[in-house]
Scaffold this motif. Structure first.
Motif, PDB file in Angstrom:
ATOM      1  N   LEU A 231       0.825  -1.206   0.000  1.00 49.73           N
ATOM      2  CA  LEU A 231       0.000   0.000   0.000  1.00 49.73           C
ATOM      3  C   LEU A 231       0.863   1.261   0.000  1.00 49.73           C
ATOM      4  O   LEU A 231       0.522   2.267  -0.645  1.00 49.73           O
ATOM      5  CB  LEU A 231      -0.940   0.000   1.212  1.00 49.73           C
ATOM      6  N   LEU A 232       1.993   1.220   0.716  1.00 46.95           N
ATOM      7  CA  LEU A 232       2.916   2.360   0.697  1.00 46.95           C
ATOM      8  C   LEU A 232       3.482   2.567  -0.705  1.00 46.95           C
ATOM      9  O   LEU A 232       3.575   3.709  -1.187  1.00 46.95           O
ATOM     10  CB  LEU A 232       4.050   2.128   1.700  1.00 46.95           C
ATOM     11  N   VAL A 233       3.855   1.483  -1.360  1.00 45.14           N
ATOM     12  CA  VAL A 233       4.369   1.584  -2.733  1.00 45.14           C
ATOM     13  C   VAL A 233       3.301   2.180  -3.649  1.00 45.14           C
ATOM     14  O   VAL A 233       3.584   3.074  -4.461  1.00 45.14           O
ATOM     15  CB  VAL A 233       4.825   0.208  -3.243  1.00 45.14           C
ATOM     16  N   LEU A 234       2.064   1.711  -3.523  1.00 41.26           N
ATOM     17  CA  LEU A 234       0.981   2.236  -4.361  1.00 41.26           C
ATOM     18  C   LEU A 234       0.766   3.725  -4.100  1.00 41.26           C
ATOM     19  O   LEU A 234       0.533   4.503  -5.041  1.00 41.26           O
ATOM     20  CB  LEU A 234      -0.312   1.461  -4.098  1.00 41.26           C
ATOM     21  N   ALA A 235       0.853   4.133  -2.813  1.00 42.81           N
ATOM     22  CA  ALA A 235       0.704   5.557  -2.490  1.00 42.81           C
ATOM     23  C   ALA A 235       1.815   6.385  -3.131  1.00 42.81           C
ATOM     24  O   ALA A 235       1.572   7.486  -3.649  1.00 42.81           O
ATOM     25  CB  ALA A 235       0.694   5.752  -0.974  1.00 42.81           C
ATOM     26  N   LEU A 236       3.041   5.864  -3.122  1.00 42.65           N
ATOM     27  CA  LEU A 236       4.155   6.580  -3.753  1.00 42.65           C
ATOM     28  C   LEU A 236       3.974   6.664  -5.265  1.00 42.65           C
ATOM     29  O   LEU A 236       4.332   7.675  -5.892  1.00 42.65           O
ATOM     30  CB  LEU A 236       5.479   5.889  -3.410  1.00 42.65           C
ATOM     31  N   LEU A 237       3.418   5.617  -5.849  1.00 42.88           N
ATOM     32  CA  LEU A 237       3.148   5.644  -7.290  1.00 42.88           C
ATOM     33  C   LEU A 237       2.076   6.684  -7.626  1.00 42.88           C
ATOM     34  O   LEU A 237       2.180   7.392  -8.635  1.00 42.88           O
ATOM     35  CB  LEU A 237       2.724   4.261  -7.776  1.00 42.88           C
ATOM     36  N   VAL A 238       1.047   6.763  -6.781  1.00 42.19           N
ATOM     37  CA  VAL A 238       0.020   7.793  -6.980  1.00 42.19           C
ATOM     38  C   VAL A 238       0.641   9.184  -6.840  1.00 42.19           C
ATOM     39  O   VAL A 238       0.328  10.104  -7.602  1.00 42.19           O
ATOM     40  CB  VAL A 238      -1.140   7.602  -5.983  1.00 42.19           C
ATOM     41  N   PHE A 239       1.540   9.330  -5.857  1.00 42.45           N
ATOM     42  CA  PHE A 239       2.249  10.598  -5.684  1.00 42.45           C
ATOM     43  C   PHE A 239       2.993  10.986  -6.962  1.00 42.45           C
ATOM     44  O   PHE A 239       2.863  12.107  -7.463  1.00 42.45           O
ATOM     45  CB  PHE A 239       3.221  10.477  -4.507  1.00 42.45           C
ATOM     46  N   ARG A 294      -3.105  -6.517 -13.293  1.00 39.56           N
ATOM     47  CA  ARG A 294      -2.983  -5.138 -12.840  1.00 39.56           C
ATOM     48  C   ARG A 294      -1.523  -4.715 -12.619  1.00 39.56           C
ATOM     49  O   ARG A 294      -1.128  -3.600 -12.932  1.00 39.56           O
ATOM     50  CB  ARG A 294      -3.765  -4.975 -11.542  1.00 39.56           C
ATOM     51  N   LYS A 295      -0.708  -5.591 -12.064  1.00 35.04           N
ATOM     52  CA  LYS A 295       0.670  -5.205 -11.767  1.00 35.04           C
ATOM     53  C   LYS A 295       1.421  -4.864 -13.045  1.00 35.04           C
ATOM     54  O   LYS A 295       2.189  -3.880 -13.084  1.00 35.04           O
ATOM     55  CB  LYS A 295       1.387  -6.323 -11.011  1.00 35.04           C
ATOM     56  N   LEU A 296       1.211  -5.624 -14.106  1.00 34.79           N
ATOM     57  CA  LEU A 296       1.884  -5.348 -15.369  1.00 34.79           C
ATOM     58  C   LEU A 296       1.434  -4.006 -15.939  1.00 34.79           C
ATOM     59  O   LEU A 296       2.247  -3.235 -16.484  1.00 34.79           O
ATOM     60  CB  LEU A 296       1.610  -6.469 -16.370  1.00 34.79           C
ATOM     61  N   VAL A 297       0.149  -3.695 -15.806  1.00 44.82           N
ATOM     62  CA  VAL A 297      -0.341  -2.400 -16.269  1.00 44.82           C
ATOM     63  C   VAL A 297       0.316  -1.264 -15.488  1.00 44.82           C
ATOM     64  O   VAL A 297       0.679  -0.227 -16.052  1.00 44.82           O
ATOM     65  CB  VAL A 297      -1.875  -2.325 -16.152  1.00 44.82           C
ATOM     66  N   ALA A 337      -5.927   0.728 -12.466  1.00 41.24           N
ATOM     67  CA  ALA A 337      -5.220  -0.504 -12.095  1.00 41.24           C
ATOM     68  C   ALA A 337      -4.786  -0.462 -10.640  1.00 41.24           C
ATOM     69  O   ALA A 337      -4.875  -1.466  -9.919  1.00 41.24           O
ATOM     70  CB  ALA A 337      -4.008  -0.703 -13.006  1.00 41.24           C
ATOM     71  N   ILE A 338      -4.322   0.699 -10.166  1.00 44.67           N
ATOM     72  CA  ILE A 338      -3.884   0.823  -8.774  1.00 44.67           C
ATOM     73  C   ILE A 338      -5.047   0.614  -7.821  1.00 44.67           C
ATOM     74  O   ILE A 338      -4.935  -0.098  -6.812  1.00 44.67           O
ATOM     75  CB  ILE A 338      -3.219   2.194  -8.547  1.00 44.67           C
ATOM     76  N   VAL A 339      -6.197   1.224  -8.106  1.00 44.59           N
ATOM     77  CA  VAL A 339      -7.355   1.103  -7.215  1.00 44.59           C
ATOM     78  C   VAL A 339      -7.821  -0.347  -7.142  1.00 44.59           C
ATOM     79  O   VAL A 339      -8.052  -0.889  -6.050  1.00 44.59           O
ATOM     80  CB  VAL A 339      -8.498   2.030  -7.686  1.00 44.59           C
ATOM     81  N   VAL A 340      -7.969  -0.997  -8.298  1.00 49.82           N
ATOM     82  CA  VAL A 340      -8.450  -2.389  -8.294  1.00 49.82           C
ATOM     83  C   VAL A 340      -7.428  -3.307  -7.629  1.00 49.82           C
ATOM     84  O   VAL A 340      -7.783  -4.200  -6.847  1.00 49.82           O
ATOM     85  CB  VAL A 340      -8.763  -2.846  -9.734  1.00 49.82           C
ATOM     86  N   TYR A 341      -6.145  -3.101  -7.913  1.00 45.09           N
ATOM     87  CA  TYR A 341      -5.098  -3.909  -7.280  1.00 45.09           C
ATOM     88  C   TYR A 341      -5.165  -3.765  -5.760  1.00 45.09           C
ATOM     89  O   TYR A 341      -5.095  -4.750  -5.023  1.00 45.09           O
ATOM     90  CB  TYR A 341      -3.735  -3.469  -7.808  1.00 45.09           C
ATOM     91  N   ALA A 342      -5.316  -2.529  -5.272  1.00 49.68           N
ATOM     92  CA  ALA A 342      -5.379  -2.296  -3.825  1.00 49.68           C
ATOM     93  C   ALA A 342      -6.628  -2.919  -3.217  1.00 49.68           C
ATOM     94  O   ALA A 342      -6.589  -3.465  -2.105  1.00 49.68           O
ATOM     95  CB  ALA A 342      -5.337  -0.797  -3.538  1.00 49.68           C
ATOM     96  N   GLN A 343      -7.760  -2.859  -3.926  1.00 47.62           N
ATOM     97  CA  GLN A 343      -8.988  -3.474  -3.419  1.00 47.62           C
ATOM     98  C   GLN A 343      -8.838  -4.983  -3.299  1.00 47.62           C
ATOM     99  O   GLN A 343      -9.390  -5.606  -2.383  1.00 47.62           O
ATOM    100  CB  GLN A 343     -10.156  -3.118  -4.341  1.00 47.62           C
ATOM    101  N   GLU A 344      -8.089  -5.584  -4.186  1.00 43.68           N
ATOM    102  CA  GLU A 344      -7.881  -7.022  -4.130  1.00 43.68           C
ATOM    103  C   GLU A 344      -6.785  -7.389  -3.139  1.00 43.68           C
ATOM    104  O   GLU A 344      -6.751  -8.505  -2.627  1.00 43.68           O
ATOM    105  CB  GLU A 344      -7.569  -7.534  -5.543  1.00 43.68           C
ATOM    106  N   LEU A 345      -5.924  -6.434  -2.852  1.00 45.12           N
ATOM    107  CA  LEU A 345      -4.890  -6.629  -1.846  1.00 45.12           C
ATOM    108  C   LEU A 345      -5.494  -6.631  -0.445  1.00 45.12           C
ATOM    109  O   LEU A 345      -5.010  -7.338   0.455  1.00 45.12           O
ATOM    110  CB  LEU A 345      -3.855  -5.501  -1.968  1.00 45.12           C
TER     111      LEU A 345
END
Length: 409
Positions: A231-239, A294-297, A337-345
């Motif tokens: 989740l931290l990695v995803l937040a940094l990617l959104v940043f 999602r990760k590949l996207v 892709a980030i939102v769906v990946y996080a929801q499945e995480l």
């Protein structure tokens, strides 16, 4: 189709009364399109707010500090409330919340057109922000519920409505607000209330039809430490994505005028091409994620934009336009892709996750615009684009995301 998990964890859309994993759920495209249409109106109103600042400032003699406080009030209510609303509705679904949030937006818009004091403007901005906070987590959840397992398609269709609304906001200001007054925007919000009332009716019937059906408890597929790191990695990617996007949405026209001496009208055409590419990229990113993962996207979307971003500050006018279109197409597919990946995480927390990431999107976008503007004042707009060119390299952080087993349709 089931959600991406590392074990046989159940598919979970976040509401407490959804059907068991494995139950056939049809794709309800009309509901997804309705949610996307309401997203268009919601984000159009948000984009409209800055467009009427010059009118408010001139008519009511506001200072730039007061204008900034209006923006701050809106951003705080629009971003910070979303995770809490999502967390609550994950446990206690509230179908009435969508039209009620739109009513809050309507009251805010009417107040902006009728009141004449700075405190009232702050209250109006807060109400518009509250309407946005209630909208995004619940509408994102409903789009997922209506997806028939095609979660990426549903999320990207929902998200592209918001992108279109953001693009139409300034046009709405020019076509309606300037000649006729901001009160006329209320008609668009009334349309959103009608649409969201129909959507919430479907939501209510969906919950009632599945009430009492057994639903397996969501399993924690990954260790808590792995989930937190991801989740931290995803937040940094959104940043990185939204700081870079802020350089375009707020300052691309200034960059073109400064570097290539374009007219304001011609620079707006280049911005329109970029925003159009963003809309296309947003829409296609979700279905592609359903197919290839999602990760590949995420890899392709953020890191894949880096070579083009690094070239852009050194390109001539033609290639600046071409590169901006490619960047918009590539980088826009990441958010869905980030939102769906996080929801499945984090199974079972659909609303909370949607609220967190939409809140981060608003927050990082606003902070990015302010910070980059300050840097442009200090060092020049061309220097800012040279600096921002390195932001997509943050896509390398994707290597730290765990692989989720995916069934693709």
């Amino acid at each position: 189709m089931t959600t991406d998990t590392t074990t046989a964890a159940p598919a979970d859309t976040g509401a407490t009364s959804l059907p068991p994993a494995g139950a056939a759920q049809p794709l309800v495209m009309s509901i997804i399109l309705a949610a996307g249409g309401a997203h268009l109106i919601n984000d159009m109103i948000q984009a409209l707010l800055p467009s009427i600042y010059p009118m408010l400032k001139a008519n009511y003699h506001l200072s730039f500090t007061q204008v900034g406080l209006i923006t701050l009030t809106f951003q705080v209510t629009a971003s910070l409330l979303q995770p809490w609303i999502g967390m609550y509705t994950d446990r206690h679904p509230q179908p009435w919340l969508l039209p009620s949030g739109a009513v809050a937006t309507l009251v805010g818009i009417v107040m902006l057109s009728m009141v004449g004091s700075f405190p009232a403007f702050l209250l109006a901005a807060a109400l518009i922000g509250i309407g946005s906070s209630t909208f995004h987590p619940e509408a994102s959840r409903i789009a997922r519920m209506a997806s028939g397992g095609r979660f990426g398609l549903a999320q990207s269709t929902f998200q592209v409505g918001g992108n279109a609304g953001s693009a139409f906001g300034p046009l709405l200001a020019a076509a309606i607000v300037v000649p006729y007054g901001q009160g006329n925007v209320a008609w668009f919000v009334l349309l959103a209330i009608v649409v969201l009332s129909l959507v919430s009716g479907w939501y209510r019937r969906h919950l009632a039809a599945n009430k009492g059906k057994a639903r397996p408890r969501p399993a924690q597929a990954l260790p808590a430490s792995t989930v937190r790191r991801a989740l931290l990695v995803l937040a940094l990617l959104v940043f990185s994505k939204y700081f870079y996007m802020a350089s375009f949405t707020s300052y691309f026209t200034f960059y073109l005028i400064d570097r290539f001496h374009l007219s304001v009208a011609n620079s707006q055409l280049y911005l329109f091409l970029f925003l159009g590419a963003v809309a296309v990229g947003t829409f296609v990113g979700g279905p592609i994620g359903d197919r290839i993962g999602r990760k590949l996207v995420i890899w392709i979307s953020i890191l894949g934009a880096a070579p083009f971003a690094l070239l852009l500050p050194h390109a001539n006018l033609f290639w600046t336009g071409a590169l901006s279109v490619v960047i918009g197409l590539v980088i826009a597919s990441a958010f869905s892709a980030i939102v769906v990946y996080a929801q499945e995480l984090v199974p079972g927390k659909v609303g909370m996750i949607a609220g967190v990431f939409f809140g981060l999107m608003f927050g990082f976008g606003g902070i990015g615009a302010a910070l980059l503007g300050h840097l442009a004042d200090l060092y020049g707009i061309a220097w800012v684009y040279g600096l921002c060119a390195f932001l997509p390299l943050a896509g390398l952080l994707t290597v730290f995301l765990p692989d989720l087993k995916e069934q693709r349709g």
